[in-house]
Design a protein around this motif. Structure first.
Motif, PDB file in Angstrom:
ATOM      1  N   MET A   1       0.986  -6.826 -10.707  1.00  9.87           N
ATOM      2  CA  MET A   1       1.211  -5.414 -10.463  1.00  9.87           C
ATOM      3  C   MET A   1       2.043  -4.790 -11.578  1.00  9.87           C
ATOM      4  O   MET A   1       2.808  -5.470 -12.267  1.00  9.87           O
ATOM      5  CB  MET A   1       1.897  -5.201  -9.115  1.00  9.87           C
ATOM      6  N   THR A   2       1.853  -3.485 -11.771  1.00 11.15           N
ATOM      7  CA  THR A   2       2.677  -2.689 -12.678  1.00 11.15           C
ATOM      8  C   THR A   2       3.144  -1.452 -11.928  1.00 11.15           C
ATOM      9  O   THR A   2       2.672  -1.155 -10.822  1.00 11.15           O
ATOM     10  CB  THR A   2       1.900  -2.295 -13.952  1.00 11.15           C
ATOM     11  N   PHE A   3       4.064  -0.706 -12.554  1.00  7.22           N
ATOM     12  CA  PHE A   3       4.734   0.388 -11.866  1.00  7.22           C
ATOM     13  C   PHE A   3       4.767   1.610 -12.770  1.00  7.22           C
ATOM     14  O   PHE A   3       5.076   1.521 -13.961  1.00  7.22           O
ATOM     15  CB  PHE A   3       6.146  -0.032 -11.474  1.00  7.22           C
ATOM     16  N   ALA A   4       4.470   2.759 -12.200  1.00  7.09           N
ATOM     17  CA  ALA A   4       4.338   3.994 -12.987  1.00  7.09           C
ATOM     18  C   ALA A   4       5.653   4.394 -13.648  1.00  7.09           C
ATOM     19  O   ALA A   4       5.666   4.851 -14.795  1.00  7.09           O
ATOM     20  CB  ALA A   4       3.839   5.121 -12.092  1.00  7.09           C
ATOM     21  N   ASP A   5       6.743   4.214 -12.953  1.00  8.59           N
ATOM     22  CA  ASP A   5       8.022   4.740 -13.441  1.00  8.59           C
ATOM     23  C   ASP A   5       9.046   3.659 -13.767  1.00  8.59           C
ATOM     24  O   ASP A   5      10.225   3.960 -13.979  1.00  8.59           O
ATOM     25  CB  ASP A   5       8.618   5.694 -12.394  1.00  8.59           C
ATOM     26  N   HIS A   6       8.605   2.406 -13.779  1.00  4.91           N
ATOM     27  CA  HIS A   6       9.531   1.308 -14.023  1.00  4.91           C
ATOM     28  C   HIS A   6       8.845   0.239 -14.867  1.00  4.91           C
ATOM     29  O   HIS A   6       7.661  -0.056 -14.669  1.00  4.91           O
ATOM     30  CB  HIS A   6       9.996   0.659 -12.707  1.00  4.91           C
ATOM     31  N   ALA A   7       9.591  -0.345 -15.774  1.00  2.00           N
ATOM     32  CA  ALA A   7       9.089  -1.519 -16.475  1.00  2.00           C
ATOM     33  C   ALA A   7       9.036  -2.682 -15.490  1.00  2.00           C
ATOM     34  O   ALA A   7       9.922  -2.831 -14.631  1.00  2.00           O
ATOM     35  CB  ALA A   7      10.006  -1.872 -17.648  1.00  2.00           C
ATOM     36  N   ALA A   8       8.001  -3.492 -15.582  1.00  2.00           N
ATOM     37  CA  ALA A   8       7.862  -4.619 -14.665  1.00  2.00           C
ATOM     38  C   ALA A   8       9.076  -5.542 -14.744  1.00  2.00           C
ATOM     39  O   ALA A   8       9.547  -6.066 -13.724  1.00  2.00           O
ATOM     40  CB  ALA A   8       6.588  -5.398 -14.991  1.00  2.00           C
ATOM     41  N   SER A   9       9.599  -5.722 -15.940  1.00  2.00           N
ATOM     42  CA  SER A   9      10.765  -6.606 -16.099  1.00  2.00           C
ATOM     43  C   SER A   9      11.986  -6.068 -15.361  1.00  2.00           C
ATOM     44  O   SER A   9      12.812  -6.847 -14.861  1.00  2.00           O
ATOM     45  CB  SER A   9      11.082  -6.793 -17.587  1.00  2.00           C
TER      46      SER A   9
ATOM     47  N   ALA B   1      13.118  -1.345  -2.075  1.00  2.00           N
ATOM     48  CA  ALA B   1      14.422  -0.862  -2.499  1.00  2.00           C
ATOM     49  C   ALA B   1      14.427  -0.519  -3.994  1.00  2.00           C
ATOM     50  O   ALA B   1      15.007   0.482  -4.420  1.00  2.00           O
ATOM     51  CB  ALA B   1      15.492  -1.920  -2.208  1.00  2.00           C
ATOM     52  N   ALA B   2      13.764  -1.358  -4.793  1.00  2.00           N
ATOM     53  CA  ALA B   2      13.725  -1.134  -6.251  1.00  2.00           C
ATOM     54  C   ALA B   2      12.924   0.106  -6.617  1.00  2.00           C
ATOM     55  O   ALA B   2      13.226   0.743  -7.636  1.00  2.00           O
ATOM     56  CB  ALA B   2      13.144  -2.368  -6.935  1.00  2.00           C
ATOM     57  N   LEU B   3      11.938   0.451  -5.795  1.00  2.00           N
ATOM     58  CA  LEU B   3      11.057   1.573  -6.122  1.00  2.00           C
ATOM     59  C   LEU B   3      11.437   2.862  -5.389  1.00  2.00           C
ATOM     60  O   LEU B   3      10.787   3.889  -5.581  1.00  2.00           O
ATOM     61  CB  LEU B   3       9.606   1.215  -5.785  1.00  2.00           C
ATOM     62  N   ALA B   4      12.467   2.780  -4.570  1.00  2.00           N
ATOM     63  CA  ALA B   4      12.877   3.971  -3.777  1.00  2.00           C
ATOM     64  C   ALA B   4      13.423   5.079  -4.695  1.00  2.00           C
ATOM     65  O   ALA B   4      14.023   4.810  -5.725  1.00  2.00           O
ATOM     66  CB  ALA B   4      13.937   3.559  -2.761  1.00  2.00           C
TER      67      ALA B   4
ATOM     68  N   THR C   1       0.811  -1.220   0.000  1.00  2.00           N
ATOM     69  CA  THR C   1       0.000   0.000   0.000  1.00  2.00           C
ATOM     70  C   THR C   1       0.843   1.268   0.000  1.00  2.00           C
ATOM     71  O   THR C   1       0.410   2.299  -0.533  1.00  2.00           O
ATOM     72  CB  THR C   1      -0.947   0.021   1.213  1.00  2.00           C
ATOM     73  N   ASP C   2       2.015   1.232   0.594  1.00  2.00           N
ATOM     74  CA  ASP C   2       2.830   2.447   0.717  1.00  2.00           C
ATOM     75  C   ASP C   2       3.899   2.555  -0.368  1.00  2.00           C
ATOM     76  O   ASP C   2       4.684   3.514  -0.361  1.00  2.00           O
ATOM     77  CB  ASP C   2       3.510   2.490   2.094  1.00  2.00           C
ATOM     78  N   LEU C   3       3.935   1.608  -1.290  1.00  2.00           N
ATOM     79  CA  LEU C   3       4.972   1.658  -2.313  1.00  2.00           C
ATOM     80  C   LEU C   3       4.565   2.620  -3.426  1.00  2.00           C
ATOM     81  O   LEU C   3       3.433   2.575  -3.920  1.00  2.00           O
ATOM     82  CB  LEU C   3       5.218   0.262  -2.880  1.00  2.00           C
ATOM     83  N   PRO C   4       5.453   3.505  -3.838  1.00  2.00           N
ATOM     84  CA  PRO C   4       5.093   4.549  -4.809  1.00  2.00           C
ATOM     85  C   PRO C   4       4.892   4.004  -6.233  1.00  2.00           C
ATOM     86  O   PRO C   4       5.653   3.159  -6.695  1.00  2.00           O
ATOM     87  CB  PRO C   4       6.299   5.493  -4.766  1.00  2.00           C
ATOM     88  N   GLY C   5       3.852   4.493  -6.888  1.00  2.00           N
ATOM     89  CA  GLY C   5       3.654   4.205  -8.300  1.00  2.00           C
ATOM     90  C   GLY C   5       3.250   2.789  -8.626  1.00  2.00           C
ATOM     91  O   GLY C   5       3.320   2.373  -9.790  1.00  2.00           O
ATOM     92  N   LEU C   6       2.804   2.034  -7.634  1.00  4.84           N
ATOM     93  CA  LEU C   6       2.445   0.627  -7.855  1.00  4.84           C
ATOM     94  C   LEU C   6       0.943   0.505  -8.074  1.00  4.84           C
ATOM     95  O   LEU C   6       0.148   1.055  -7.296  1.00  4.84           O
ATOM     96  CB  LEU C   6       2.882  -0.215  -6.659  1.00  4.84           C
TER      97      LEU C   6
END
Length: 408
Positions: free
Chosen positions: A340-348, A405-408, A320-325
């Motif tokens: 899940m997908t991520f606003a600023d990162h490719a899932a891969s 760590a990956a989304l920080a 819930t607190d992870l950004p852009g998820l």
């Protein structure tokens, strides 16, 4: 019944690698008992089936044991258990057989929630004979496949409906008994893909109302093969292309060539492992308790379900607190499988970052192509997290720490 995940993890030699395996929806790790069963049959006296000597009798026993175990797992009849190389192969085989009786006035129903193995065989079979394909949509906002949406696609020309019991992409579990009632009311057959479902929910083909139900043992601790369950009386009505000297008996008429006896023994062992997941209050294994294997499976699946629900809630709270998820697994009834997908990162890229910490969570559309496209994710899909019987709280913490760590 209790669920001792440390005991269960000790059954899996592969976990000694140190990886946290969240790739269960693509295929689970294999317990030692399953590998031992495969090796025992393969290296012991073994011939084609028969009753003349030990090698023939061992082959016969492997087939008989497999049909009994799978019948217990799905609450079906042993004579209704068909072995296949995969659920995909079985869908193609049965689509070819069933479509022989279809014509231009007939209709087939498929859904956009399904794995492509329960879509394309039926679409292609319908196209060959000129039958109409009707598509049922799901709600991308909720992930739900409404029974009413299936009902709206049914007519007196519907011959078959193909639907998943659980989405391998987002975990959604449609109301299969309600769908079955609607399908049977118009005189059609229901083909249910239970591949992802069986890894988390104990099937009951009669209660589900499935005319055909498929599953894949490698999704629930077993070797790579597929299984189809149906009533023997229904199978008697179908005739595949087959070799002239091959038996016409059901279910053997649908199994081409010599069966892989070692894989059948491994699948049987997997069912026995599943039946022994739960332990009683005094610590004894449920597999040692009195009662039928079906009763032990019921107890073990109940304990597994409770274990997985705790871990799923822990993961969802941590996300819930992870950004852009964006979490796409939202249905009210769903398996512990999260896309899940991520606003600023490719899932891969997130998959690769997690792998640096020995956390395996693959990214793809996972052959649920129609579902991925309907969600607006194109052919790339997203990152999928799937729980398995051996997943523990430490795995979950490593996953959440790696994502943070990956989304920080």
């Amino acid at each position: 019944m209790a669920y001792d995940v440390a005991r269960i993890r000790s059954m899996f030699p592969s976990l000694e690698s140190g990886w946290a395996q969240f790739d269960g929806p693509g295929g689970t790790q294999t317990p030692r008992a399953v590998g031992d069963a495969v090796a025992s049959v393969l290296t012991g006296p073994l011939s084609n089936r028969g009753t003349t000597g030990e090698s023939e009798e061992r082959a016969e026993a492997a087939v008989h044991g497999f049909r009994l175990a799978m019948a217990d797992l799905v609450n079906g009849h042993p004579r209704g258990i068909v072995h296949g190389r995969s659920a995909t192969q079985l869908a193609y085989d049965f689509s070819r057989m069933l479509s022989r009786g279809w014509g231009e006035r007939d209709e087939v129903v498929v859904t956009r929630l399904d794995h492509d193995s329960n879509v394309r065989p039926w679409v292609q079979a319908a196209e060959r004979v000129g039958a109409t394909v009707r598509w049922v949509d799901f709600d991308p906002e909720t992930g739900e496949l409404a029974t009413e949406a299936v009902e709206a696609a049914l007519t007196d020309r519907t011959r078959l409906v193909a639907v998943t019991a659980a989405s391998n992409l987002i975990g959604t579990m449609p109301d299969i008994p309600a769908i079955a009632a609607a399908v049977h009311a118009v005189g059609a057959l229901l083909y249910v893909d239970g591949v992802h479902y069986t890894a988390h929910e104990l099937p009951d083909v009669d209660a589900l109302g499935a005319d055909f139900f498929t599953c894949s043992p490698y999704k629930f601790l077993g070797p790579h093969c597929g299984v189809l369950a149906a009533q023997p009386e229904l199978l008697e009505m179908l005739m595949p292309d087959k070799l002239l000297p091959a038996t016409n008996a059901v279910p053997e008429r649908f199994e081409f060539g010599t069966l892989p006896y070692e894989l059948l023994a491994g699948a049987t062992a997997a069912v026995d492992v599943l039946a022994g997941l739960a332990t009683s209050g005094d610590g004894s294994h449920e597999s040692d308790a009195p009662g039928s294997r079906r009763a032990r499976l019921t107890a073990s699946y109940a304990a597994l379900h409770e274990h997985e629900e705790v871990l799923r809630s822990r993961i969802e709270a941590g996300l819930t607190d992870l950004p852009g998820l964006t979490l796409w697994s939202r249905a009210s009834r769903r398996t512990p499988t999260l896309l899940m997908t991520f606003a600023d990162h490719a899932a891969s890229d997130i998959t690769n970052a997690l792998a640096q910490g020995k956390v395996l969570a693959p990214s793809h559309n996972f052959y649920a192509l129609e579902a991925s496209r309907r969600l607006g994710l194109g052919d790339e899909g997203g990152l999928r997290i799937g729980l398995a019987p051996y997943t523990d709280a430490d795995d979950v913490d490593r996953l959440l720490d790696g994502l943070a760590a990956a989304l920080a």
